[in-house]
Design an enzyme around this catalytic site. Structure first.
Site, short mmCIF file in Angstrom:
data_model
loop_
_atom_site.label_atom_id
_atom_site.label_comp_id
_atom_site.label_asym_id
_atom_site.label_seq_id
_atom_site.Cartn_x
_atom_site.Cartn_y
_atom_site.Cartn_z
N ARG A 159 -9.10 1.62 8.86
CA ARG A 159 -8.75 0.23 9.17
C ARG A 159 -9.84 -0.45 9.98
NH1 ARG A 159 -2.82 1.05 8.98
NH2 ARG A 159 -1.67 -0.86 9.35
N ARG A 182 12.04 -6.30 5.39
CA ARG A 182 11.80 -4.91 4.97
C ARG A 182 12.72 -3.90 5.67
NH1 ARG A 182 5.76 -2.43 4.97
NH2 ARG A 182 5.90 -2.49 7.22
N ARG A 213 -0.17 -8.30 13.66
CA ARG A 213 -0.75 -7.31 12.73
C ARG A 213 -1.62 -8.00 11.68
NH1 ARG A 213 4.52 -4.83 10.86
NH2 ARG A 213 3.33 -3.61 9.37
N ARG A 244 11.60 -1.48 10.90
CA ARG A 244 10.56 -1.05 11.83
C ARG A 244 10.48 -1.98 13.03
NH1 ARG A 244 5.14 0.32 8.49
NH2 ARG A 244 4.26 -0.71 10.32
N LYS A 297 0.83 -1.22 0.00
CA LYS A 297 0.00 0.00 0.00
C LYS A 297 0.86 1.27 0.00
CE LYS A 297 -2.15 -0.69 3.92
NZ LYS A 297 -1.52 -1.93 4.37
P1 AMP Z 1 1.28 1.02 9.06
O1 AMP Z 1 2.50 1.81 8.79
O2 AMP Z 1 0.10 1.46 8.23
O3 AMP Z 1 1.50 -0.47 9.01
O4 AMP Z 1 0.87 1.35 10.58
C1 AMP Z 1 1.73 1.08 11.67
C2 AMP Z 1 0.94 1.02 12.96
O5 AMP Z 1 0.32 2.30 13.22
C3 AMP Z 1 -0.21 0.03 12.99
O6 AMP Z 1 0.22 -1.30 13.30
C4 AMP Z 1 -1.08 0.62 14.08
O7 AMP Z 1 -0.55 0.38 15.38
C5 AMP Z 1 -0.97 2.10 13.80
N1 AMP Z 1 -1.99 2.55 12.81
C6 AMP Z 1 -1.77 3.01 11.56
N2 AMP Z 1 -2.93 3.31 10.95
C7 AMP Z 1 -3.91 3.02 11.83
C8 AMP Z 1 -5.33 3.08 11.78
N3 AMP Z 1 -5.98 3.51 10.68
N4 AMP Z 1 -6.02 2.71 12.88
C9 AMP Z 1 -5.39 2.30 14.01
N5 AMP Z 1 -4.05 2.17 14.11
C10 AMP Z 1 -3.31 2.54 13.03
#
Ligand code: AMP
Length: 219
Positions: free
Chosen positions: A88, A127, A171, A160, A13
């Site tokens: 989400r 990654r 996740r 990360r 994404k």
């Molecule tokens: P990502 O980089 O999109 O994988 O997001 C990293 C982390 O940020 C996720 O595992 C959540 O802990 C938090 N996070 C990101 N976007 C959301 C969302 N829309 N709702 C809740 N938590 C989020």
């Protein structure tokens, strides 16, 4: 034009949303990046999000919705935006619909990038990401030219904290329980477009671009 990129962690994404946002000259609203920035700057929001992110859990809806709504109010989102990692959950999706309706707009398309679980685990475990410009790399399939250095901006690459095997599994579980239901929500609204996310970055980008332009032609 408002487009959502939906898919499991590791589906691509972030990479694809950044490329398409730049192609269409739209704002790229990535909730995970916003949280990571808040965390780095040690703001109140960052502190609130920290423990959830480390465990691979979702940050509570009220906090997340407020953060994204503030971002959406910025002038660069007036023409439209590409949402990446948001919504989400169903309450987030409904809050977004309501906020856009308030400005006489709506989600035009949801691009669902589909990738099998085995491939997701492989991608996430190798990654590396640029600390400065967020470009992702993979130690096997897409390594940088110089170890731990970004090809694009020369920034330092890092792994990360939530890309550990344990957090990745969590996740993926959270994705299936909380985010996958959005597939039905946007299918019912006639907005979901599925794209095969397996293959090279450029190959997938072309598939997405074709789906977006097909939608334009249909209008
Ligand atoms: P990502 O980089 O999109 O994988 O997001 C990293 C982390 O940020 C996720 O595992 C959540 O802990 C938090 N996070 C990101 N976007 C959301 C969302 N829309 N709702 C809740 N938590 C989020």
């Amino acid at each position: 034009m408002y487009i959502i990129f939906l898919g499991a962690p590791g589906a691509g994404k972030g990479t694809q949303a950044a490329a398409i946002a730049s192609d269409l000259n739209l704002a790229h609203v990535a909730s995970g990046d916003l949280f990571r920035k808040a965390l780095e700057q040690k703001t109140e929001l960052g502190l609130q999000a920290k423990s959830y992110m480390e465990k691979g859990l979702l940050v509570p809806d009220e906090v997340t919705i407020q953060m994204v709504m503030e971002r959406l109010a910025a002038p660069d989102c007036a023409r439209g935006a590409i949402f990446d990692g948001f919504p989400r959950t169903l309450p987030q999706a409904k809050a977004l619909d309501k906020a856009l309706a308030g400005r006489g707009a709506a989600i035009d398309q949801v691009i669902y990038i589909k990738v099998g679980e085995e491939e997701l685990l492989k991608r996430l475990s190798g990654r590396w990401i640029c600390r400065r410009c967020q470009t992702p790399y993979h130690e096997v399939t897409n390594p940088p030219k110089v170890r731990e250095k970004c090809d694009k901006c020369g920034g330092e690459l890092y792994q990360r904290a939530d890309d550990t095997v344990e957090a990745v599994k969590k996740r993926l579980q959270v994705y299936l329980a909380e985010t996958a239901p959005l597939i039905d929500y946007y299918t019912a609204a006639g907005k979901l477009f599925e794209v095969d996310g397996q293959g090279g970055v450029e190959e997938v980008r072309q598939r997405i671009a074709a789906v977006i332009s097909r939608q334009f032609i249909r209008r």
